[in-house]
Design a protein around this motif. Structure first.
Motif, short mmCIF file in Angstrom:
data_model
loop_
_atom_site.label_atom_id
_atom_site.label_comp_id
_atom_site.label_asym_id
_atom_site.label_seq_id
_atom_site.Cartn_x
_atom_site.Cartn_y
_atom_site.Cartn_z
N SER A 108 0.70 -1.24 0.02
CA SER A 108 0.10 0.04 0.00
C SER A 108 0.95 1.32 -0.01
N CYS A 109 1.95 1.33 -0.88
CA CYS A 109 2.74 2.55 -0.87
C CYS A 109 2.23 3.14 -2.22
N ASP A 120 5.79 -0.36 4.59
CA ASP A 120 4.37 -0.43 4.11
C ASP A 120 3.71 0.85 4.35
N GLU A 121 2.84 1.40 3.52
CA GLU A 121 2.16 2.63 3.53
C GLU A 121 3.01 3.97 3.38
N GLY A 151 4.70 4.18 6.94
CA GLY A 151 3.64 5.47 7.16
C GLY A 151 4.29 6.81 6.77
N LYS A 197 -3.57 9.91 1.20
CA LYS A 197 -4.23 8.53 1.12
C LYS A 197 -4.35 7.67 -0.17
#
Length: 253
Positions: free
Chosen positions: A157-158, A182-183, A201, A240
């Motif tokens: 989810s990058c 991740d992210e 994140g 997002k």
């Protein structure tokens, strides 16, 4: 976290290899110069067994190694009336990946080398380049013209922005590949240098050059990149990812 990511990723795929192994593989591989040629002439009188031929007695398409094609043409000068050759690569050490093995959205113009792992629901946009041994996590988007270097590891989810460069570790050799957890959001035209770890994140601003590790849930910017702030709700809202862009349903027509 980064160590866990590297360890788990390595155990999930046989494709991920050390820098030394990849260098040896490339140096020892048979170098190939594949060509596609369009030929016209008295083709029914030619033996095409040394190449792949698609056509009839007057016109056809040849797929072959350049040397095999050259020998064929030079041995039949009186039977070939016209020929147009497209050289697809020159002394290439590794083939491109078989895209059908990925459960991902891969747009036209993306270049993906063999021995690359791409997770389910990932998106690879036009012009993106992913080099040998790289790992792309589930639902990660590699945007237009981004470059993911050899053995780089990108989590789930990058978003790797358009024109960004995630450095590889073949030349110059480096003990540790780039690890993006991740992210993570990497902005357009940002550069992450070899050996850097970007924590879960985190947000790397557009145009930043990252030369040191980035802590989880922080924002970095500048050249070289420096800490700007902690990721807050406003930052999360602006960065997002969109799940709908990562949804794959082959039944839709």
């Amino acid at each position: 976290m980064a160590g866990e990511l590297l360890e788990s990723t390595s155990s999930e795929t046989e494709d991920l290899q050390s820098t030394e192994q990849l260098i040896e593989l490339i140096s020892r591989s048979r170098k190939r110069t594949p060509v596609v040629a369009f030929v016209k002439g008295k083709l029914s009188e030619i033996d095409f067994s040394a190449v792949r031929f698609f056509g009839n007695g007057d016109f056809g398409i040849i797929v072959a190694e350049y040397e095999d094609f050259k020998r064929l043409i030079e041995s039949h000068p009186d039977r070939i009336e016209d020929v147009h050759v497209q050289v697809l690569a020159r002394n290439s050490a590794l083939p491109l990946a078989d895209l059908t093995r990925y459960n991902a959205r891969i747009e036209p113009g993306a270049i993906i080398r063999d021995m690359v792992k791409i997770g389910d629901g990932a998106v690879i946009m036009m012009g993106a380049i992913i080099n040998v041994g790289a790992v792309i996590g589930e639902k990660t988007m590699i945007d237009m013209n981004a470059v993911v270097g050899a053995r780089a590891i990108i989590g789930k989810s990058c978003h790797i922005g358009a024109g960004a460069v995630i450095a590889g570790v073949l030349e110059p050799p480096s003990a540790t590949p780039v690890i993006i957890e991740d992210e993570v959001i990497v902005g357009a035209n940002a550069v992450v240098l070899e050996g850097v770890r970007v924590g879960r994140g985190a947000v790397v601003a557009a145009g930043a050059v990252v030369i040191n590790d980035v802590e989880p849930y922080t924002v970095v910017a500048g050249v070289p990149a420096r800490f700007i702030k902690r990721v807050d709700e406003r930052t999360k809202e602006k960065t997002k990812i969109v799940e709908a862009l990562r949804h794959i349903d082959t039944t839709i027509r």
